[in-house]
Scaffold this motif. Sequence first.
Motif, PDB file in Angstrom:
ATOM      1  N   ALA A 279      -9.000  -1.009   2.021  1.00  0.00           N
ATOM      2  CA  ALA A 279      -9.434  -1.801   0.863  1.00  0.00           C
ATOM      3  C   ALA A 279     -10.260  -0.960  -0.102  1.00  0.00           C
ATOM      4  CB  ALA A 279     -10.243  -3.006   1.338  1.00  0.00           C
ATOM      5  N   MET A 280     -11.145  -0.133   0.445  1.00  0.00           N
ATOM      6  CA  MET A 280     -12.041   0.659  -0.408  1.00  0.00           C
ATOM      7  C   MET A 280     -11.302   1.762  -1.177  1.00  0.00           C
ATOM      8  SD  MET A 280     -15.180  -0.438  -0.445  1.00  0.00           S
ATOM      9  CE  MET A 280     -16.374   0.872  -0.715  1.00  0.00           C
ATOM     10  N   VAL A 281     -10.297   2.376  -0.561  1.00  0.00           N
ATOM     11  CA  VAL A 281      -9.565   3.443  -1.272  1.00  0.00           C
ATOM     12  C   VAL A 281      -8.524   2.865  -2.230  1.00  0.00           C
ATOM     13  CG1 VAL A 281      -9.938   5.193   0.517  1.00  0.00           C
ATOM     14  CG2 VAL A 281      -7.856   3.789   0.589  1.00  0.00           C
ATOM     15  N   THR A 282      -8.124   1.601  -2.009  1.00  0.00           N
ATOM     16  CA  THR A 282      -7.161   0.959  -2.908  1.00  0.00           C
ATOM     17  C   THR A 282      -7.853   0.368  -4.129  1.00  0.00           C
ATOM     18  OG1 THR A 282      -5.784   0.423  -0.980  1.00  0.00           O
ATOM     19  CG2 THR A 282      -5.295  -0.754  -3.022  1.00  0.00           C
TER      20      THR A 282
ATOM     21  N   LEU B 283       0.849  -1.203   0.000  1.00  0.00           N
ATOM     22  CA  LEU B 283       0.000   0.000   0.000  1.00  0.00           C
ATOM     23  C   LEU B 283       0.877   1.243   0.000  1.00  0.00           C
ATOM     24  CD1 LEU B 283      -2.373  -1.071   2.928  1.00  0.00           C
ATOM     25  CD2 LEU B 283      -2.970  -1.144   0.502  1.00  0.00           C
ATOM     26  N   ASP B 284       0.241   2.402  -0.235  1.00  0.00           N
ATOM     27  CA  ASP B 284       0.948   3.663  -0.064  1.00  0.00           C
ATOM     28  C   ASP B 284       1.440   3.751   1.389  1.00  0.00           C
ATOM     29  OD1 ASP B 284       0.484   4.495  -2.629  1.00  0.00           O
ATOM     30  OD2 ASP B 284      -1.337   5.614  -2.134  1.00  0.00           O
ATOM     31  N   PRO B 285       2.618   4.360   1.614  1.00  0.00           N
ATOM     32  CA  PRO B 285       3.147   4.445   2.985  1.00  0.00           C
ATOM     33  C   PRO B 285       2.164   5.087   3.975  1.00  0.00           C
ATOM     34  CG  PRO B 285       4.825   5.096   1.409  1.00  0.00           C
ATOM     35  CD  PRO B 285       3.557   4.917   0.631  1.00  0.00           C
ATOM     36  N   GLN B 286       1.440   6.128   3.513  1.00  0.00           N
ATOM     37  CA  GLN B 286       0.489   6.790   4.422  1.00  0.00           C
ATOM     38  C   GLN B 286      -0.585   5.826   4.908  1.00  0.00           C
ATOM     39  OE1 GLN B 286       1.438   8.010   1.416  1.00  0.00           O
ATOM     40  NE2 GLN B 286       1.315  10.241   1.339  1.00  0.00           N
TER      41      GLN B 286
END
Length: 278
Positions: free
Chosen positions: A61-64, A36-39
Amino acid sequence: APESLMQALEDLDYLAALDNDGNLSEFGIIMSEFPLDPQLSKSILASCEFECVDEMLTIAAMVTAPNCFLRAPPGTEEIALTCWRKFSHSAGDHFTLINVFNAFKEASANSASQCNNEKWCRDYFLSCSALRMAEIIRAELVEIMKRIELPISEPDFGSKENILSIKKSLVSGYFMHIARDVDGSGNYLMLTHRQVAQLHPFSSYYNTRRIPEWVLFHEFSVSEDNSIRVVSEISPDLFVELVPQYYFSNLPPSESKDILQEVINHLSPVSTMKEEQK
């Protein structure tokens, strides 16, 4: 580009993912276990401390996954907005996404066939493939949590304590994605880059009377008319409580920074006492 590389290293440093020599810290090594993005990785790890892992994994999960909201065909925009409002959460878009995911899971559990699932999604102007992808991503994240033996708290979505915990987890990872409405009409000035952006039309705050002053956003898109996507309201107090001091010191001068400095000054006697107790 060298500038991009330096910016990326600086961001990792702000997230406590690097040690003094520029190598991955112990915390950074755990963060790197997540694809995932580090943030987002940082927010998930913070949720272990704030005991809202179940909800944070759903948000991740939803933002990815691809955007779950479908563009409504011409003439059906109002119907689509009415459907989406059923999932809307007053705390913001991150919480709305949890509502959408939970409703999809419930519809799946009550439905015997895949066709009924797809019909439910069509009725609500949602992407069935995006929500299925979110299910797969979430299951993978749960497996990673178990493999590296991180705790997964019980679901408690909806309680005041849980909502505050989710916001704390989000701010822990996304303190570089904070913006303030500078004129009361939805023109958000980002603290870091000093760019002005508007809410994305898919935001639950879009076209509502209540426009929050301070928000945390998932991403900024130049291609979509300088819009910020997946936006939730935060308080200045929450920001100054969780932001690294050296990041705050490096923010460019602005009215927003002055307001936050006043909050820090107001809270500093309490903070000093807490540090002494620690």
